[in-house]
Each structure stands twice: as structure tokens, then as C-alpha cells.
Design a protein around this motif. Structure first.
Motif, PDB file in Angstrom:
ATOM      1  N   LYS A 195      51.057  45.801  50.013  1.00  0.00           N
ATOM      2  CA  LYS A 195      52.370  45.208  49.770  1.00  0.00           C
ATOM      3  C   LYS A 195      53.180  45.211  51.060  1.00  0.00           C
ATOM      4  CE  LYS A 195      56.516  45.632  46.920  1.00  0.00           C
ATOM      5  NZ  LYS A 195      57.203  46.392  45.834  1.00  0.00           N
ATOM      6  N   ALA A 225      41.963  34.222  38.986  1.00  0.00           N
ATOM      7  CA  ALA A 225      42.531  35.555  38.835  1.00  0.00           C
ATOM      8  C   ALA A 225      43.533  35.567  37.683  1.00  0.00           C
ATOM      9  CB  ALA A 225      43.217  35.992  40.124  1.00  0.00           C
ATOM     10  N   LEU A 239      46.746  34.926  46.650  1.00  0.00           N
ATOM     11  CA  LEU A 239      46.619  36.376  46.517  1.00  0.00           C
ATOM     12  C   LEU A 239      46.366  36.722  45.058  1.00  0.00           C
ATOM     13  CD1 LEU A 239      46.889  39.256  47.729  1.00  0.00           C
ATOM     14  CD2 LEU A 239      49.343  39.107  47.234  1.00  0.00           C
ATOM     15  N   GLN A 240      45.287  37.450  44.793  1.00  0.00           N
ATOM     16  CA  GLN A 240      45.018  37.861  43.419  1.00  0.00           C
ATOM     17  C   GLN A 240      45.081  39.378  43.316  1.00  0.00           C
ATOM     18  OE1 GLN A 240      41.002  36.200  42.917  1.00  0.00           O
ATOM     19  NE2 GLN A 240      40.220  38.296  42.723  1.00  0.00           N
ATOM     20  N   GLN A 241      45.598  39.800  42.182  1.00  0.00           N
ATOM     21  CA  GLN A 241      45.745  41.222  41.932  1.00  0.00           C
ATOM     22  C   GLN A 241      44.458  41.748  41.302  1.00  0.00           C
ATOM     23  OE1 GLN A 241      49.135  42.152  39.527  1.00  0.00           O
ATOM     24  NE2 GLN A 241      49.270  44.245  40.260  1.00  0.00           N
ATOM     25  N   PRO A 242      43.871  42.818  41.837  1.00  0.00           N
ATOM     26  CA  PRO A 242      42.617  43.316  41.281  1.00  0.00           C
ATOM     27  C   PRO A 242      42.791  43.824  39.852  1.00  0.00           C
ATOM     28  CG  PRO A 242      43.266  44.528  43.272  1.00  0.00           C
ATOM     29  CD  PRO A 242      44.383  43.612  42.914  1.00  0.00           C
ATOM     30  N   TYR A 266      52.653  42.009  46.791  1.00  0.00           N
ATOM     31  CA  TYR A 266      52.032  43.179  46.151  1.00  0.00           C
ATOM     32  C   TYR A 266      50.647  43.372  46.763  1.00  0.00           C
ATOM     33  CZ  TYR A 266      50.110  39.333  43.358  1.00  0.00           C
ATOM     34  OH  TYR A 266      49.519  38.156  42.958  1.00  0.00           O
ATOM     35  N   GLU A 323      46.038  37.627  37.421  1.00  0.00           N
ATOM     36  CA  GLU A 323      47.324  37.755  38.102  1.00  0.00           C
ATOM     37  C   GLU A 323      47.125  37.251  39.523  1.00  0.00           C
ATOM     38  OE1 GLU A 323      50.114  38.614  36.787  1.00  0.00           O
ATOM     39  OE2 GLU A 323      49.319  39.170  34.823  1.00  0.00           O
ATOM     40  N   ARG A 324      47.685  36.117  39.827  1.00  0.00           N
ATOM     41  CA  ARG A 324      47.508  35.540  41.163  1.00  0.00           C
ATOM     42  C   ARG A 324      48.795  34.848  41.594  1.00  0.00           C
ATOM     43  NH1 ARG A 324      45.039  32.274  37.544  1.00  0.00           N
ATOM     44  NH2 ARG A 324      45.595  30.070  37.549  1.00  0.00           N
ATOM     45  N   GLY A 344      46.733  43.445  46.957  1.00  0.00           N
ATOM     46  CA  GLY A 344      45.709  42.647  46.282  1.00  0.00           C
ATOM     47  C   GLY A 344      44.647  42.172  47.250  1.00  0.00           C
ATOM     48  N   ASP A 369      41.476  42.603  51.823  1.00  0.00           N
ATOM     49  CA  ASP A 369      42.433  43.417  51.068  1.00  0.00           C
ATOM     50  C   ASP A 369      43.731  43.525  51.860  1.00  0.00           C
ATOM     51  OD1 ASP A 369      40.613  43.932  49.006  1.00  0.00           O
ATOM     52  OD2 ASP A 369      39.757  45.635  50.070  1.00  0.00           O
TER      53      ASP A 369
END
Length: 400
Positions: free
Chosen positions: A102, A75, A203-206, A179, A77-78, A181, A99
Motif C-alpha cells: 500500500k 480478480a 491491481l488485484q487483491q489476493p 492497497y 477485488e481489482r 496486492g 507484488d
């Protein structure tokens, strides 16, 4: 009249004479046919004039020289989510692919010890606070010395700090999402004893994902900086990514490569970036296949093609010159060939093209020569071809 006289009369009768003449004539015809068959040579069997050949079309997609590498999804952003303290996991609320919003609870540690410490710290704080208030009143009245009041104040401040610390320790037993994700990986199990800073979930941000792979040193040396910069801006498509066994490929941008070689190898880690696909689920740690246009990335000269080994042959008359056989369709078949279609009766000839072998790999040969995108080369039986040979493209039938 005796028997011989009767036989003579029968032989000389008209009917008998006519039958004998017919037999003689029939015998003569059989004899003539047999002599003719013996005297005339057999007609040779006609050899096949049009040969089926297997063809491969040169594609201009990616410039003709595509390198493939195994890669791993990461990812862009992870976060590796972990507890600040160690303990036993009592609740694990997430799993890979889930999913989260936050602030949503990820995991919970056994908080009995933390609650006990908090209760003790609260009692000490309450006692120190009451003593401090009495000492403050007494010092204002002159009933106690200033030194005794300062001691009470210091004890109150220490109890206050311990109480605040105990509150923090209790809060550290709860792990929440920083956050919104997608949970990419959960490397632990519930009721497992974990250490401080041990990863509980990734945790990865989509949005964006990265794909990393290792490139040999000699290829990294050939990367053109201007081309790489264009790849970072997205001006040119330099790479594509396949996920799993899917046939669809997704364009990716060249992002960066490491400045030092990977430990124990002469290869460098290269990173590509691309938007997260919407039609499939892609999580960090999944495998991927990278297709990299090395010709575009290195700024190599156009006109290089990767072809199967069988397409390149050497002739006995010129053993040092590599050649390929290019299919030349008949004029009537040109339109169908241009449109990419092939009729069952399509025919043509072959012509010889001299080529230079630039690189040989397990997946074929990289060649250069007077070839163009769309040319079709013979890949099966190329060593038996002669100039002008009449051929037809071999079309795979259903079930074969």
C-alpha cells in the motif's frame, strides 16, 4: 556261362531278393501315405476366441454430464489504476505479476508543468496573503474602506484556492497503490503519452478470483434456482477450473449470471468464484477451462452419462434402438476390476444394454440407461460385438 545267366543268378541270390523286398515295402508305405493325405480333408485353422477391446469406465465424478467452456480469469477485488490528469509517463515502476505494498509508487508523469503552475500559484498566494494582512490592519484603523478590505480578502481566498489546486495537480502526477496486492496487467509503456482516466495498471487483491464464461441461452433457462443458491453457499461442488495446460482442477462456487444476453449473441455471462491457487500464479486476463456439472445445476435426473460416439451402436435387427456393450469380468477378475487394476490375462464377456440418446455433441453422446458408475463400456469395435463374446481389455503398451 553267358551274361544273361550271371544276371539271373544275381537276381535270384538271397541278398538281392532281400533288398528288392525292402524297396517294395518302402514304396508301398509312401503310396499309402499319399492316398491318405489326398482322402482326408485339411483341419481348419482355429479362429481367435478372445478379442481385445478398448474400454471406457463411467465415472460418478460430477454426475457423469460435464460441460466444458473457455473462460477468463478476473480478480474478485481489482482496481484499474489511472491518473486523474493526462501527460507523458516518465517512470513506470511495476510489471505484471509484481507484488506491491500500500502506498508504493506505480508510475510517475512528467511534472515540470505542474511544478511551474505550483510555483506561480505559490507566488500569487503569498502576495495575496500579505495584502490581506495589511488591509485587515488598515480597516481596523479606519484607514481604508470596508469595501476595499473585502476585495483584498476575496483575492486572498482565490489565491489560496489556486495554490491548493496546484498542489493537488502536482500530486496527481504520482500514481500509488491504494492497497497491497498483485499487479495483474500493465497495458501501457514508459514515456507514452496517456490520457486522464486511462488504465495504467490493474491491481488485484489476493485471496479470491473470479472466472467468467458464456453459457448458451437454453442452458441458462434450465438452471435450478435452489441448486444455484446451494452452489453459491458452497454446499455442493458444481464446477471446476483448469488453468492453462495443467491437469489439476480446482473446485469453484457458482456466483452469478447476467440478467441480459451478451451483445450480438444468445449467451449469458456466468461467473464462478474460487480461492486463489497457492501453487501457481493466476492473474486477471489469463485463460481458463471451466467444467460445469449441468446435471447438478439443473437438478436433472440421475443416470445420465457422457460417452464417446463409438460406444453407442445400432443393430441391424433393431435399427431404432441404441445400445452399448458392457464388459462383464470373470468372477476371478472382479476384485482387480473393482480396485481399478487390470492384469494382463484379465478376461470376460460383454452384455448388451439398451440406452436412450439424450444429446449428441462434438465431444460425445449423453445417454441414459441401466448403467452405474464404474461400468466399463466397449468403445472400439462395439459394432462387431455379440452377446457373450469373450474379450479382454486392451491395455496401451509403452511407446504406443
Amino acid at each position: 556261362m553267358n551274361v544273361s545267366s550271371r544276371a539271373l543268378r544275381r537276381a535270384s541270390s538271397p541278398a538281392t531278393w532281400r533288398g528288392g523286398a525292402a524297396l517294395k515295402m518302402l514304396f508301398s508305405l509312401f503310396l499309402a501315405g499319399g492316398l491318405a493325405a489326398c482322402s482326408e480333408p485339411e483341419a481348419p485353422l482355429s479362429r481367435q476366441q478372445v478379442y481385445p477391446v478398448k474400454l471406457i469406465a463411467l465415472s460418478d465424478e460430477g454426475g457423469g454430464v460435464i460441460q466444458r467452456y473457455p473462460g477468463v480469469v478476473e480478480a474478485s477485488e481489482r482496481s484499474n489504476l489511472s491518473f486523474r490528469i493526462g501527460g507523458e509517463l516518465r517512470t513506470l515502476s511495476v510489471q505484471a505479476g509484481q507484488d506491491v505494498e500500500k502506498g508504493e509508487l506505480i508510475a510517475l508523469l512528467d511534472d515540470r508543468d505542474a511544478n511551474s503552475e505550483l510555483n506561480n500559484a505559490r507566488s500569487s498566494f503569498n502576495l495575496a496573503q500579505a495584502t490581506y494582512k495589511r488591509m485587515k490592519y488598515s480597516v481596523d484603523k479606519g484607514a481604508i474602506s470596508r469595501a476595499r478590505f473585502d476585495e483584498a480578502k476575496a483575492e486572498f481566498q482565490s489565491a489560496q484556492a489556486q495554490f491548493s489546486r496546484a498542489q493537488d495537480q502536482l500530486s496527481y502526477t504520482k500514481l500509488k497503490a491504494p492497497y497491497a496486492g498483485v499487479i495483474a496487467r500493465v497495458p501501457v509503456d514508459n514515456y507514452q503519452v496517456v490520457a486522464a482516466q486511462e488504465t495504467i495498471a490493474v491491481l488485484q487483491q489476493p485471496g479470491q478470483i473470479d472466472v467468467t464464461f458464456n453459457m448458451p441461452e437454453r442452458q441458462v433457462r434450465g438452471i435450478n434456482r435452489e441448486r444455484a443458491a446451494a452452489g453459491r453457499r458452497g454446499d455442493e461442488a458444481l464446477a471446476w477450473v483448469h488453468f492453462g495446460s495443467g491437469k489439476q482442477r480446482y473446485p469453484a462456487r457458482y456466483k452469478e449470471h447476467d440478467a441480459s444476453a451478451s451483445e450480438g449473441s444468445l449467451s449469458y455471462q456466468v461467473t464462478l468464484t474460487l480461492p486463489e491457487p497457492q501453487n501457481i500464479t493466476v492473474l486477471s486476463g489469463m485463460s481458463a477451462t471451466v467444467e460445469l456439472d449441468m446435471q447438478q445445476l439443473t437438478g436433472a435426473v440421475k443416470g445420465q452419462w457422457r460417452v464417446p460416439m463409438e460406444a453407442v451402436v445400432m443393430r441391424d435387427s433393431a435399427p431404432d434402438q441404441a445400445v452399448v456393450w458392457r464388459y462383464v469380468p470373470k468372477v476371478s477378475d472382479s476384485a482387480s476390476a473393482t480396485d481399478g487394476g487390470q492384469s494382463d490375462d484379465e478376461q470376460g464377456t460383454v452384455e448388451i444394454i439398451k440406452v436412450k440418446v439424450l444429446q449428441a455433441t462434438g465431444k460425445g453422446m449423453v445417454i441414459s440407461g441401466e448403467l452405474s458408475a464404474g461400468d466399463r463400456l466397449v468403445t472400439a469395435g462395439a459394432s462387431r460385438m455379440t452377446a457373450g463374446e469373450r474379450v479382454r481389455p486392451w491395455v496401451k503398451e509403452a511407446g504406443l
